[in-house]
Design an enzyme around this catalytic site. Structure first.
Site, PDB file in Angstrom:
ATOM      1  CG  ASP A  72      -2.513   2.303   6.445  1.00 61.90           C
ATOM      2  OD1 ASP A  72      -2.920   3.325   7.035  1.00 61.90           O
ATOM      3  OD2 ASP A  72      -2.582   2.181   5.207  1.00 61.90           O
TER       4      ASP A  72
ATOM      5  CG  ASP B  65      -1.819   1.144   1.355  1.00 63.23           C
ATOM      6  OD1 ASP B  65      -2.301   1.637   0.321  1.00 63.23           O
ATOM      7  OD2 ASP B  65      -2.058   1.588   2.495  1.00 63.23           O
ATOM      8  CG  PHE B  66       1.619   5.751  -1.512  1.00 67.80           C
ATOM      9  CD1 PHE B  66       2.983   5.725  -1.720  1.00 67.80           C
ATOM     10  CD2 PHE B  66       0.999   6.980  -1.323  1.00 67.80           C
ATOM     11  CE1 PHE B  66       3.732   6.902  -1.730  1.00 67.80           C
ATOM     12  CE2 PHE B  66       1.726   8.164  -1.340  1.00 67.80           C
ATOM     13  CZ  PHE B  66       3.099   8.120  -1.550  1.00 67.80           C
ATOM     14  CG  ASP B  67      -1.790   7.787   0.981  1.00 69.63           C
ATOM     15  OD1 ASP B  67      -1.359   8.916   1.247  1.00 69.63           O
ATOM     16  OD2 ASP B  67      -2.137   7.433  -0.173  1.00 69.63           O
TER      17      ASP B  67
END
Length: 267
Positions: free
Chosen positions: A218, A36-38
């Site tokens: 997350d 994932d990124f954020d």
């Protein structure tokens, strides 16, 4: 969830299970590492437009992508062009808008049903912007085939008003769109049965059967991806490791960077 009974039922720390993960890597034909990124490669921010990956995470992704027998993919709720531009690592795979947009091996593919509903998403964005004009701390992030209405900076209690405004706007354009919850935000998406788990599965089809699949994320939108790797892979929740299908946890993006560097250095 694989729980640690001595730690309040949380998924066990990935750092404490490196030996276990290392043994699985030793017998695997390779590693498919999906990220994932954020909140994973980058810290969560009240200003999503200003978010950049942690330098240590960016370096770790680049290092990991150069390892033989390793494929790295970033799977984000952001638009594909947005997340590609922020991560900036060439030669890896990307999925944007929760898998509705895929970029791999120089080719970009958009789900046809999502493309068909692009104009409806734009209409909803316009209507929501008008309805929330007097709501401080709320804003609409337009992402092409999807959108996110953020209220992280809004006063307490604004969430219900935001969600009601979004539902009303979606009803006004008819069928074809759906809403999902995110962290202090509402996602507007085409009603297409596709999520991050589908992106993981699509990338898995591109590697050998013996690759170890791993997903690190997350958010609630990452849970389907954790479930996609639960039977034969490694799921890592970034946060407290509670109420998740992930098998392991890491505390925050700096811990993710350290973990990825360890993966890059593993034989």
């Amino acid at each position: 969830m694989s729980e640690d009974p001595d730690d309040g039922g949380r998924a066990p720390p990935a750092d404490a299970r490196r030996d276990e993960i290392g043994r699985r890597l030793e017998v695997a034909d390779g590693l498919l590492c999906c990220l994932d990124f954020d909140g994973t490669l980058a810290e969560i921010s009240e200003d999503p437009e200003g978010v950049e990956p942690l330098p240590a995470c960016e370096a770790a992704v680049a290092d990991l992508s150069e390892q033989s027998g390793t494929r790295v993919a970033v799977i984000s709720g952001r638009a594909l062009a947005d997340v590609r531009g922020r991560v900036g690592v060439e030669g890896i795979w990307y999925a944007g808008n929760h898998g509705l947009e895929i970029h791999r091996d120089g080719e970009t593919v958009v789900h046809p049903d999502a493309e068909e509903r692009r104009s409806a998403v734009q209409s909803v964005c316009s209507a929501v912007s008008d309805r929330l004009a007097d709501e401080p701390g709320c804003w609409v992030e337009e992402k092409g085939v999807t959108a996110t209405v953020h209220y992280r900076e809004a006063p307490a209690g604004a969430g219900e008003r935001v969600e009601a405004a979004v539902r009303s706007a979606v009803r006004s354009v008819g069928d074809g769109l759906e809403l999902t919850d995110a962290k202090e935000a509402v996602e507007i998406r085409p009603a297409v049965d596709r999520g991050k788990d589908d992106a993981v599965e699509e990338f898995r089809e591109r590697v050998a059967d013996g690759y170890l699949p791993m997903y690190v994320g997350d958010d609630t939108t990452d849970e389907s991806a954790f479930e996609a790797v639960a039977d034969d892979g490694v799921g890592v929740h970034v946060g407290d490791g509670r109420d998740t299908a992930a098998t392991h946890r890491l505390s925050d993006p700096p811990a993710v960077a350290e973990f990825l560097e360890w993966l890059a250095e593993s034989p």
